[in-house]
Each structure stands twice: as structure tokens, then as C-alpha cells.
Write a protein that holds these residues in place. Structure first.
Motif, PDB file in Angstrom:
ATOM      1  N   LYS A  89       0.841  -1.206   0.000  1.00  0.00           N
ATOM      2  CA  LYS A  89       0.000   0.000   0.000  1.00  0.00           C
ATOM      3  C   LYS A  89       0.875   1.255   0.000  1.00  0.00           C
ATOM      4  N   LEU A  90       0.473   2.303   0.699  1.00  0.00           N
ATOM      5  CA  LEU A  90       1.225   3.563   0.679  1.00  0.00           C
ATOM      6  C   LEU A  90       2.228   3.564   1.834  1.00  0.00           C
ATOM      7  N   ASN A  91       3.177   2.663   1.750  1.00  0.00           N
ATOM      8  CA  ASN A  91       4.209   2.522   2.772  1.00  0.00           C
ATOM      9  C   ASN A  91       5.543   2.265   2.093  1.00  0.00           C
ATOM     10  N   GLY A  92       6.605   2.815   2.659  1.00  0.00           N
ATOM     11  CA  GLY A  92       7.926   2.524   2.132  1.00  0.00           C
ATOM     12  C   GLY A  92       8.882   3.693   2.219  1.00  0.00           C
ATOM     13  N   SER A  93      10.141   3.376   2.197  1.00  0.00           N
ATOM     14  CA  SER A  93      11.249   4.316   2.073  1.00  0.00           C
ATOM     15  C   SER A  93      12.401   3.507   1.494  1.00  0.00           C
ATOM     16  N   LYS A  94      13.438   4.156   1.032  1.00  0.00           N
ATOM     17  CA  LYS A  94      14.577   3.428   0.475  1.00  0.00           C
ATOM     18  C   LYS A  94      15.168   2.483   1.519  1.00  0.00           C
ATOM     19  N   ALA A  95      15.296   2.974   2.737  1.00  0.00           N
ATOM     20  CA  ALA A  95      15.874   2.132   3.792  1.00  0.00           C
ATOM     21  C   ALA A  95      14.963   0.953   4.106  1.00  0.00           C
TER      22      ALA A  95
ATOM     23  N   ALA B  25       4.357  -6.219  -3.694  1.00  0.00           N
ATOM     24  CA  ALA B  25       3.843  -5.110  -4.501  1.00  0.00           C
ATOM     25  C   ALA B  25       4.144  -3.794  -3.795  1.00  0.00           C
ATOM     26  N   PRO B  26       5.343  -3.251  -4.010  1.00  0.00           N
ATOM     27  CA  PRO B  26       5.687  -1.962  -3.417  1.00  0.00           C
ATOM     28  C   PRO B  26       5.083  -0.811  -4.206  1.00  0.00           C
ATOM     29  N   PRO B  27       5.096   0.398  -3.643  1.00  0.00           N
ATOM     30  CA  PRO B  27       4.740   1.566  -4.454  1.00  0.00           C
ATOM     31  C   PRO B  27       5.669   1.673  -5.665  1.00  0.00           C
ATOM     32  N   VAL B  28       5.164   2.234  -6.761  1.00  0.00           N
ATOM     33  CA  VAL B  28       5.899   2.169  -8.026  1.00  0.00           C
ATOM     34  C   VAL B  28       7.255   2.869  -7.981  1.00  0.00           C
ATOM     35  N   MET B  29       7.422   3.897  -7.137  1.00  0.00           N
ATOM     36  CA  MET B  29       8.717   4.588  -7.140  1.00  0.00           C
ATOM     37  C   MET B  29       9.846   3.738  -6.576  1.00  0.00           C
ATOM     38  N   TYR B  30       9.503   2.599  -5.970  1.00  0.00           N
ATOM     39  CA  TYR B  30      10.533   1.712  -5.431  1.00  0.00           C
ATOM     40  C   TYR B  30      10.747   0.479  -6.311  1.00  0.00           C
ATOM     41  N   LEU B  31      10.147   0.442  -7.493  1.00  0.00           N
ATOM     42  CA  LEU B  31      10.284  -0.738  -8.344  1.00  0.00           C
ATOM     43  C   LEU B  31      11.727  -0.966  -8.778  1.00  0.00           C
TER      44      LEU B  31
ATOM     45  N   ALA C 236      13.802 -15.754  -5.927  1.00  0.00           N
ATOM     46  CA  ALA C 236      12.600 -16.356  -6.527  1.00  0.00           C
ATOM     47  C   ALA C 236      11.363 -15.507  -6.258  1.00  0.00           C
ATOM     48  N   ILE C 237      11.491 -14.475  -5.436  1.00  0.00           N
ATOM     49  CA  ILE C 237      10.346 -13.620  -5.117  1.00  0.00           C
ATOM     50  C   ILE C 237       9.956 -12.817  -6.350  1.00  0.00           C
ATOM     51  N   LYS C 238       8.675 -12.826  -6.672  1.00  0.00           N
ATOM     52  CA  LYS C 238       8.168 -12.113  -7.835  1.00  0.00           C
ATOM     53  C   LYS C 238       7.871 -10.655  -7.468  1.00  0.00           C
ATOM     54  N   LEU C 239       8.013  -9.796  -8.458  1.00  0.00           N
ATOM     55  CA  LEU C 239       7.774  -8.372  -8.244  1.00  0.00           C
ATOM     56  C   LEU C 239       6.435  -7.982  -8.861  1.00  0.00           C
ATOM     57  N   GLY C 240       5.657  -7.263  -8.114  1.00  0.00           N
ATOM     58  CA  GLY C 240       4.376  -6.760  -8.607  1.00  0.00           C
ATOM     59  C   GLY C 240       4.190  -5.318  -8.209  1.00  0.00           C
ATOM     60  N   THR C 241       3.008  -4.822  -8.427  1.00  0.00           N
ATOM     61  CA  THR C 241       2.662  -3.497  -7.946  1.00  0.00           C
ATOM     62  C   THR C 241       1.149  -3.398  -7.785  1.00  0.00           C
ATOM     63  N   GLN C 242       0.661  -2.205  -7.476  1.00  0.00           N
ATOM     64  CA  GLN C 242      -0.677  -2.053  -6.912  1.00  0.00           C
ATOM     65  C   GLN C 242      -1.733  -1.476  -7.855  1.00  0.00           C
ATOM     66  N   ASN C 243      -1.349  -1.153  -9.074  1.00  0.00           N
ATOM     67  CA  ASN C 243      -2.327  -0.528  -9.968  1.00  0.00           C
ATOM     68  C   ASN C 243      -1.723  -0.426 -11.363  1.00  0.00           C
ATOM     69  N   VAL C 244      -2.549  -0.130 -12.350  1.00  0.00           N
ATOM     70  CA  VAL C 244      -2.090   0.104 -13.714  1.00  0.00           C
ATOM     71  C   VAL C 244      -3.138   0.953 -14.415  1.00  0.00           C
ATOM     72  N   ASP C 245      -2.703   1.696 -15.430  1.00  0.00           N
ATOM     73  CA  ASP C 245      -3.636   2.441 -16.273  1.00  0.00           C
ATOM     74  C   ASP C 245      -4.098   1.532 -17.414  1.00  0.00           C
TER      75      ASP C 245
ATOM     76  N   LEU D 196       5.688  -1.009 -16.254  1.00  0.00           N
ATOM     77  CA  LEU D 196       5.804  -2.012 -15.199  1.00  0.00           C
ATOM     78  C   LEU D 196       6.654  -3.188 -15.665  1.00  0.00           C
ATOM     79  N   LYS D 197       6.443  -3.619 -16.901  1.00  0.00           N
ATOM     80  CA  LYS D 197       7.235  -4.714 -17.453  1.00  0.00           C
ATOM     81  C   LYS D 197       8.706  -4.322 -17.557  1.00  0.00           C
ATOM     82  N   ASP D 198       8.974  -3.052 -17.847  1.00  0.00           N
ATOM     83  CA  ASP D 198      10.346  -2.568 -17.996  1.00  0.00           C
ATOM     84  C   ASP D 198      11.129  -2.708 -16.701  1.00  0.00           C
ATOM     85  N   PHE D 199      10.420  -2.738 -15.564  1.00  0.00           N
ATOM     86  CA  PHE D 199      11.071  -2.892 -14.263  1.00  0.00           C
ATOM     87  C   PHE D 199      10.897  -4.301 -13.694  1.00  0.00           C
ATOM     88  N   GLY D 200      10.441  -5.230 -14.532  1.00  0.00           N
ATOM     89  CA  GLY D 200      10.370  -6.614 -14.105  1.00  0.00           C
ATOM     90  C   GLY D 200       9.135  -6.989 -13.322  1.00  0.00           C
ATOM     91  N   ALA D 201       8.152  -6.101 -13.243  1.00  0.00           N
ATOM     92  CA  ALA D 201       6.924  -6.432 -12.514  1.00  0.00           C
ATOM     93  C   ALA D 201       6.093  -7.416 -13.323  1.00  0.00           C
TER      94      ALA D 201
END
Length: 255
Positions: A11-17, A41-47, A58-67, A83-88
Motif C-alpha cells: 500500500k502507501l508505505n515505504g522508504s529506500k531504507a 507489490a511496493p509503491p511504483v517509485m521503489y520498483l 525467486a520472489i516475484k515483483l508486482g505493484t498495486q495498480n495500472v492504467d 511495469l514490465k520494464d522494471f520486471g513487474a
């Protein structure tokens, strides 16, 4: 045989650290764990950061929304190609918070579903009822309506290689959760509804449970025959707790 998926919605949580600490922790905790797919599924700025940290995981990468567009004059939106460009790979759509706060209709969510499939991404389609709808006995009708927006516009086969996440809205972030048997009953009813269109699709589609899933109730939930993993909110922000949920899914698969 369905393979369970345990996915963390940050959801709306995260920081670089936080991203570094959490993903390094998950990589360590889940090393060697088999029989379950795990995604975050992190926020998109951390993809980009997440993509690097999961490069050998082996952990898959996703995210929370798309246009519903891949380019153009759509300020603030994120495309499937980006999203695909960042491996999601696994993209959450139809979450109750998007439906409520952004007025996303069943039809608009179905458009996102189709767009993700067209772009080779895995939709994680959230469905579920409010507390009032639950009290009124409308749970299955609400879930069926949300599913039918996809099925009737794209065909039931569109659910192949997709994920359904049943999330009773009254249990999201509230600390309340359906009992394992209550969750199983709804999952079975959802699967039966899909089977009314295609028994083959129904037998194969992954249906997660979401709604205050924690390490303490995960094993009981995953022991149920129609519950294929979980979409995890708050507990996904703790590496040990989230890993325990994933390990419970792997153990249930073995059993």
C-alpha cells in the motif's frame, strides 16, 4: 494442481531504507522455501530498487495498480509497458480502496484486467463485500457481479493464468478476519460460480484470501481446499511475519 501465491500489498508505505531492509530480510527468510509463489507489490517509485534487490531471488515483483493505456497524455498514470520494464509481473487491480477512494467501477476494473492480459502481465483481481453487504447476505452476489464484469466481457478463459483475491472489506486492516471455515465457504462458492461457466477454469484458478492474514491464522486458512494463498496487507511489512505466512502456505501444500 494449483500452486498457492502469497503476495504482499505494501500500500502507501515505504522508504529506500525500508525497502532494502525488508527485501533483504525476505530473501534470507525464504531461501530454499518451495511449493509456494511469493510476490511483493511496493509503491511504483521503489520498483527499480526492488528489481535490483530481487535480481537473484525467486520472489516475484508486482505493484498495486495500472492504467489502461501504454502511453499518451495521462498525467500521473503508470502503463503496463513501464511495469514490465522494471520486471513487474503480478499487478493488483480492483482493490476495495481503489474502488472506494477512486470510484473505480466493475467495468473499469475489467478493462484493466483485459489490458494486463494483452500485455502479458498477471492480474491479481480483488473482489469482496462490505460489512453491510455481508450482514445482508449479499457476499456471493457482490463477488459474482465483480467477477462477471470480466467473464461477460472477455470470456471465462480470461481467468486462466490470472489470480483472484477474495478480500472481505470488513476484514481489511481491521484486525477482524473470517474464520477459516467461513473463508473456505466463500472461496468454494466463488469457485462454483466460475464453474458454472467452465469447470476446467474453476479447477485451475488461484483464489487467494485477504483480510487480516497473519502468521497466527495462516496455517488454518491454508489447510482449506479452496484457499490458494493470501494477499497480505499490514503483515507484509515485516519480513519474519510475512515469511511465516509464505512458509505456512508451502507446508499446507505439502500436506
Amino acid at each position: 494442481m494449483r500452486r498457492p501465491l502469497v503476495m504482499g500489498n505494501w500500500k502507501l508505505n515505504g522508504s529506500k531504507a525500508m525497502v532494502t531492509e525488508l527485501l533483504n530480510g525476505l530473501n534470507a527468510e525464504l531461501k530454499g522455501v518451495e511449493g509456494v509463489d511469493v510476490a511483493v507489490a511496493p509503491p511504483v517509485m521503489y520498483l527499480a530498487q526492488a528489481e535490483q534487490l530481487l535480481a537473484d531471488s525467486a520472489i516475484k515483483l508486482g505493484t498495486q495498480n495500472v492504467d489502461t493505456h501504454n502511453s499518451g497524455a495521462f498525467t500521473g498514470d503508470i502503463s503496463a509497458e513501464m511495469l514490465k520494464d522494471f520486471g513487474a509481473t503480478h499487478i493488483i487491480i480492483g482493490h476495495s480502496e481503489r474502488r472506494e477512494y477512486h470510484q473505480e467501477s466493475d467495468e473499469f476494473v475489467a478493462q484493466k484486467f483485459a489490458f494486463l492480459k494483452e500485455n502479458g502481465l498477471t492480474p491479481v483481481l480483488c473482489i469482496g463485500e462490505s460489512d453491510a453487504q455481508n450482514e445482508a447476505g449479499e457476499t456471493l452476489a457482490v463477488c459474482a457481479r465483480q467477477l462477471d464484469a470480466v467473464i461477460q466481457s472477455q470470456g471465462v478463459e480470461a481467468l486462466n493464468d490470472a489470480v483472484i483475491a477474495y478480500e472481505p472489506i470488513w476484514a481489511i486492516g481491521t484486525g477482524k478476519a473470517a474464520t477459516a471455515q467461513q473463508a473456505q465457504d466463500i472461496h468454494a462458492a466463488i469457485r462454483k460460480h466460475i464453474a458454472s461457466y467452465s469447470e476446467d477454469v474453476a479447477s485451475k484458478v488461484v483464489i487467494q484470501y485477504g483480510g487480516s492474514v497473519k502468521a497466527g491464522n495462516a496455517a488454518e486458512l491454508f489447510a482449506m481446499p479452496d484457499i490458494d494463498g493470501a494477499l497480505v496487507g499490514g503483515a507484509a511489512l515485516d519480513a519474519a511475519g510475512f515469511a511465516a505466512i509464505a512458509k505456512a502456505a508451502a507446508e499446507a501444500k505439502k500436506a
